[in-house]
Design a protein around this motif. Sequence first.
Motif, mmCIF file in Angstrom:
data_model
loop_
_atom_site.group_PDB
_atom_site.id
_atom_site.type_symbol
_atom_site.label_atom_id
_atom_site.label_comp_id
_atom_site.label_asym_id
_atom_site.label_seq_id
_atom_site.Cartn_x
_atom_site.Cartn_y
_atom_site.Cartn_z
ATOM 1 N N ALA A 207 -8.236 -11.957 16.691
ATOM 2 C CA ALA A 207 -7.451 -10.763 17.045
ATOM 3 C C ALA A 207 -5.967 -11.017 16.827
ATOM 4 C CB ALA A 207 -7.711 -10.382 18.497
ATOM 5 N N HIS A 208 -5.518 -12.216 17.188
ATOM 6 C CA HIS A 208 -4.100 -12.561 17.048
ATOM 7 C C HIS A 208 -3.651 -12.486 15.595
ATOM 8 C CE1 HIS A 208 -0.287 -14.606 17.700
ATOM 9 N NE2 HIS A 208 -0.604 -15.434 16.721
ATOM 10 N N TYR A 209 -4.497 -12.972 14.684
ATOM 11 C CA TYR A 209 -4.088 -13.035 13.283
ATOM 12 C C TYR A 209 -4.459 -11.787 12.476
ATOM 13 C CZ TYR A 209 -2.573 -17.822 13.830
ATOM 14 O OH TYR A 209 -1.886 -18.946 14.220
ATOM 15 N N GLN A 210 -5.204 -10.871 13.102
ATOM 16 C CA GLN A 210 -5.586 -9.672 12.347
ATOM 17 C C GLN A 210 -4.365 -8.853 11.960
ATOM 18 O OE1 GLN A 210 -9.247 -7.768 13.241
ATOM 19 N NE2 GLN A 210 -8.416 -5.732 12.947
ATOM 20 N N VAL A 211 -3.396 -8.759 12.854
ATOM 21 C CA VAL A 211 -2.177 -8.007 12.560
ATOM 22 C C VAL A 211 -1.433 -8.651 11.404
ATOM 23 C CG1 VAL A 211 0.049 -7.254 13.463
ATOM 24 C CG2 VAL A 211 -1.956 -7.206 14.937
ATOM 25 N N ALA A 212 -1.335 -9.977 11.442
ATOM 26 C CA ALA A 212 -0.610 -10.696 10.391
ATOM 27 C C ALA A 212 -1.282 -10.519 9.031
ATOM 28 C CB ALA A 212 -0.514 -12.175 10.739
ATOM 29 N N THR A 213 -2.606 -10.682 8.998
ATOM 30 C CA THR A 213 -3.308 -10.587 7.716
ATOM 31 C C THR A 213 -3.318 -9.159 7.175
ATOM 32 O OG1 THR A 213 -5.389 -10.413 8.932
ATOM 33 C CG2 THR A 213 -4.799 -12.574 8.113
ATOM 34 N N SER A 214 -3.339 -8.187 8.073
ATOM 35 C CA SER A 214 -3.369 -6.791 7.628
ATOM 36 C C SER A 214 -2.114 -6.402 6.851
ATOM 37 C CB SER A 214 -3.537 -5.850 8.824
ATOM 38 O OG SER A 214 -4.808 -6.021 9.407
ATOM 39 N N THR A 215 -1.014 -7.130 7.087
ATOM 40 C CA THR A 215 0.240 -6.787 6.404
ATOM 41 C C THR A 215 0.172 -7.083 4.913
ATOM 42 O OG1 THR A 215 1.217 -8.969 6.874
ATOM 43 C CG2 THR A 215 1.613 -7.212 8.468
ATOM 44 N N TYR A 216 -0.670 -8.028 4.495
ATOM 45 C CA TYR A 216 -0.732 -8.304 3.058
ATOM 46 C C TYR A 216 -2.101 -8.028 2.442
ATOM 47 C CZ TYR A 216 -2.226 -12.904 4.905
ATOM 48 O OH TYR A 216 -2.840 -13.914 5.600
ATOM 49 N N LEU A 217 -3.078 -7.628 3.263
ATOM 50 C CA LEU A 217 -4.389 -7.335 2.686
ATOM 51 C C LEU A 217 -4.390 -6.080 1.815
ATOM 52 C CD1 LEU A 217 -7.050 -8.224 5.409
ATOM 53 C CD2 LEU A 217 -6.565 -9.384 3.275
ATOM 54 N N HIS A 218 -3.368 -5.233 2.005
ATOM 55 C CA HIS A 218 -3.315 -4.041 1.151
ATOM 56 C C HIS A 218 -2.920 -4.417 -0.277
ATOM 57 C CE1 HIS A 218 0.930 -4.513 2.253
ATOM 58 N NE2 HIS A 218 1.217 -3.831 1.159
ATOM 59 N N GLN A 219 -2.353 -5.631 -0.449
ATOM 60 C CA GLN A 219 -2.011 -6.110 -1.785
ATOM 61 C C GLN A 219 -3.216 -6.876 -2.332
ATOM 62 O OE1 GLN A 219 1.374 -8.590 -1.021
ATOM 63 N NE2 GLN A 219 2.713 -6.890 -0.510
ATOM 64 N N VAL A 220 -4.325 -6.203 -2.394
ATOM 65 C CA VAL A 220 -5.583 -6.888 -2.690
ATOM 66 C C VAL A 220 -5.585 -7.437 -4.113
ATOM 67 C CG1 VAL A 220 -8.070 -6.626 -2.918
ATOM 68 C CG2 VAL A 220 -6.878 -5.465 -1.079
ATOM 69 N N ASN A 221 -5.879 -8.727 -4.214
ATOM 70 C CA ASN A 221 -6.183 -9.297 -5.514
ATOM 71 C C ASN A 221 -7.563 -9.925 -5.409
ATOM 72 O OD1 ASN A 221 -5.965 -12.026 -4.503
ATOM 73 N ND2 ASN A 221 -3.737 -11.817 -4.620
ATOM 74 N N GLU A 222 -8.064 -10.425 -6.512
ATOM 75 C CA GLU A 222 -9.449 -10.900 -6.525
ATOM 76 C C GLU A 222 -9.691 -12.019 -5.520
ATOM 77 O OE1 GLU A 222 -12.667 -12.666 -9.756
ATOM 78 O OE2 GLU A 222 -10.867 -11.635 -10.459
ATOM 79 N N GLY A 223 -8.741 -12.970 -5.427
ATOM 80 C CA GLY A 223 -8.908 -14.088 -4.513
ATOM 81 C C GLY A 223 -8.930 -13.646 -3.065
ATOM 82 N N VAL A 224 -7.967 -12.799 -2.687
ATOM 83 C CA VAL A 224 -7.898 -12.314 -1.306
ATOM 84 C C VAL A 224 -9.133 -11.498 -0.969
ATOM 85 C CG1 VAL A 224 -6.598 -10.911 0.328
ATOM 86 C CG2 VAL A 224 -5.376 -12.322 -1.319
ATOM 87 N N SER A 225 -9.585 -10.689 -1.909
ATOM 88 C CA SER A 225 -10.755 -9.847 -1.681
ATOM 89 C C SER A 225 -11.988 -10.695 -1.393
ATOM 90 C CB SER A 225 -11.000 -8.966 -2.913
ATOM 91 O OG SER A 225 -12.098 -8.114 -2.692
ATOM 92 N N GLU A 226 -12.193 -11.739 -2.180
ATOM 93 C CA GLU A 226 -13.368 -12.596 -1.969
ATOM 94 C C GLU A 226 -13.248 -13.365 -0.654
ATOM 95 O OE1 GLU A 226 -15.910 -16.221 -4.061
ATOM 96 O OE2 GLU A 226 -14.392 -15.163 -5.235
#
Length: 341
Positions: A207-226
């Motif tokens: 839960a703590h890191y969900q906010v942090a990761t959500s800030t760059y998950l919209h910049q989806v690339n193949e590596g992040v997506s997998e």
Amino acid sequence: MKPLSLEPVFLPATADTANIRARLKKVRAPEDSISSLLGTDFDTAYDTLRTTAAAGTAADEAAQVTSTLAEMDSVLSAAGSEGENDSQRIILHAAILQILTALHIEQNSLDDAAVTAARALSLLARDPKRKDTPFLQVLGCLLYDISHLHGERGEFKQAEREVEKSIKVFERLAKTNPDRYASPHVMALNGATSVYRNRVKQAELLAHYQVATSTYLHQVNEGVSEATGRLVDSITSEGDTLAQMGRHREAMQYYTRALKYLTKIEPEFTLRQLRLSISLGEAMLKVNAMKDKGIHLLNTMLHKATKINATEEHRRIVDILFNAKSSSLDILGIWHKIFPK
């Protein structure tokens, strides 16, 4: 391949390694290989070493790659004090030891892995104030692998501490370069799901890191997506385990979190989202305060299942709703009406 830092999805290569790989093919002596690697920028050298090790492991040639890197380690170690103040040489040596650590774990040589990991940490500790990108990415990968090593040995407290540190390192790097470091940050989070024994602490960490990761998950690339897909699978699996244990409130938290990540990488509604939503709805039905919301969610999913022709999932929803209604019948009340006291 085991879930280690050598996996291509963990830290996808972003540097152009074609030239350095071509040069390395022409040389045989480890001294020449080291010279070539020192002659380029660190990311290129590191990506070259990592991709070579990963390819060798995939081709069942891990022992051969291990031998080659061990020779380079010997040359760098023999140089001793000559390179003591050469930061580029030290970080390359630490990177080689980090990769050797992962290769030893891959080959189940856990004692050898512990030795190379300790030596890598000793090299990094020579300059404890150093916090540049090469230092941090080697440290982050090393901590991730050491966490796996301790997990293999059942030493989960140590494994938890190491994976937490790895997560923090890659969070810091991902803020400045998400294209390269978002994937290892998410993969380190995924690693936490396998080493944490306490699910409450595990849920708090995610839960703590969900906010942090959500800030760059919209910049989806193949590596992040997998990487995110792997994390979704792990969180869902944790939810399934909790549901089987009858801990439905906790299961709901995991399913909800998995859905939030999943919708980031799958903006359009998918079969995977449908299945996860059904699991969430089923867990909600088992919690009295959430039962109405669970029925509403499952009825919504019933329509979506029809739209995407998900026949099996449609049938599963119908069965869940039918069983929920059956279980809500006051069986004891009926019994007493038939056989009054």
